[in-house]
Design a protein around this motif. Structure first.
Motif, short mmCIF file in Angstrom:
data_model
loop_
_atom_site.label_atom_id
_atom_site.label_comp_id
_atom_site.label_asym_id
_atom_site.label_seq_id
_atom_site.Cartn_x
_atom_site.Cartn_y
_atom_site.Cartn_z
N ASP A 72 0.87 -1.17 0.00
CA ASP A 72 0.00 0.00 0.00
C ASP A 72 0.91 1.22 0.00
O ASP A 72 1.50 1.57 1.03
N TYR A 73 1.05 1.84 -1.16
CA TYR A 73 1.92 3.01 -1.28
C TYR A 73 1.17 4.22 -0.74
O TYR A 73 0.07 4.54 -1.17
N ILE A 74 1.77 4.88 0.23
CA ILE A 74 1.17 6.07 0.82
C ILE A 74 1.62 7.28 0.00
O ILE A 74 2.78 7.65 0.00
N VAL A 75 0.65 7.84 -0.70
CA VAL A 75 0.89 8.97 -1.59
C VAL A 75 1.10 10.25 -0.79
O VAL A 75 1.92 11.09 -1.14
N GLY A 76 0.37 10.39 0.31
CA GLY A 76 0.49 11.58 1.14
C GLY A 76 -0.39 11.45 2.36
O GLY A 76 -1.16 10.51 2.51
N ARG A 77 -0.27 12.44 3.24
CA ARG A 77 -1.08 12.44 4.46
C ARG A 77 -1.78 13.78 4.59
O ARG A 77 -1.28 14.80 4.13
N VAL A 78 -2.94 13.75 5.27
CA VAL A 78 -3.74 14.94 5.47
C VAL A 78 -4.01 15.04 6.97
O VAL A 78 -4.61 14.15 7.56
N GLU A 79 -3.55 16.14 7.57
CA GLU A 79 -3.78 16.37 9.00
C GLU A 79 -5.00 17.27 9.16
O GLU A 79 -5.16 18.24 8.42
N HIS A 80 -5.84 16.93 10.16
CA HIS A 80 -7.08 17.65 10.37
C HIS A 80 -7.07 18.34 11.73
O HIS A 80 -6.92 17.69 12.75
N GLY A 81 -7.24 19.65 11.75
CA GLY A 81 -7.50 20.43 12.94
C GLY A 81 -6.52 20.29 14.09
O GLY A 81 -5.45 19.71 13.97
N GLN A 82 -6.96 20.84 15.21
CA GLN A 82 -6.09 20.91 16.39
C GLN A 82 -5.84 19.56 17.03
O GLN A 82 -4.87 19.39 17.76
#
Length: 178
Positions: A72-82
């Protein structure tokens, strides 16, 4: 600037080579399966003389062995809020090293989840590339002539690891999506 192949995730292309390694994002990719393959050997219809010549292989020459990882190639990450919850753009991919030899290392456990950190390549002038792979349950070093990663399906946003149904099962297919 090139248009991303998958704009939502930022994935620029579905076929990567050793020329792209520094531009790729790596974040502990889940390994689902690995395989070692070789050519099929000499043809069946060789004469004894032809077979003897075929069998006279230079031991310093690159091999026909390939090392494949279904991950499973991780293309990117998205962080949400505080609270810093994180989602990942993940896609099933095949990582292949060609003409592999001089393999060293091993696996700590084959019963636990295995992930892979960024492959480390060492390139010395006049020599073939040396590779070092490290992850939670594996550590391998070897020499290889070629390298490539093919993203087989578009990335999905969610957990770090895809379920088998999301990824289409285990595969070492080298056909990119798109």
């Amino acid at each position: 600037m090139e248009t991303p192949l998958h704009p939502a995730s930022g994935l620029r292309k579905a076929r990567w080579t050793d020329q792209d390694l520094d531009a790729m994002y790596w974040d502990r990719c889940q390994v689902h399966a690995l395989a070692v393959t070789d050519d099929e050997g000499p043809p069946d219809d060789l004469s004894p003389e032809e077979f003897a010549e075929w069998d006279d292989i230079d031991p310093t020459a690159p091999s026909a062995v390939e090392l494949h990882f279904d991950l499973d190639y991780i293309v990117g990450r998205v962080e949400h809020g505080q609270w810093r919850s994180v989602d990942f753009w993940v896609a099933p991919a095949t990582l292949t090293f060609s003409s592999v030899w001089d393999v060293n290392g091993g696996f700590r456990s084959l019963c636990r989840r295995m992930d892979l950190d960024r492959p480390v390549m060492t390139r010395e002038p006049g020599k073939h590339d040396s590779w070092h792979l490290r992850g939670s349950e594996l550590e391998l070093s070897f020499t290889a002539v070629g390298w490539g990663l093919v993203v087989r399906r578009p990335p999905v946003l969610g957990r770090r690891r895809l379920r088998m149904a999301e990824r289409g099962g285990i595969s070492f297919d080298r056909t990119p999506f798109g």
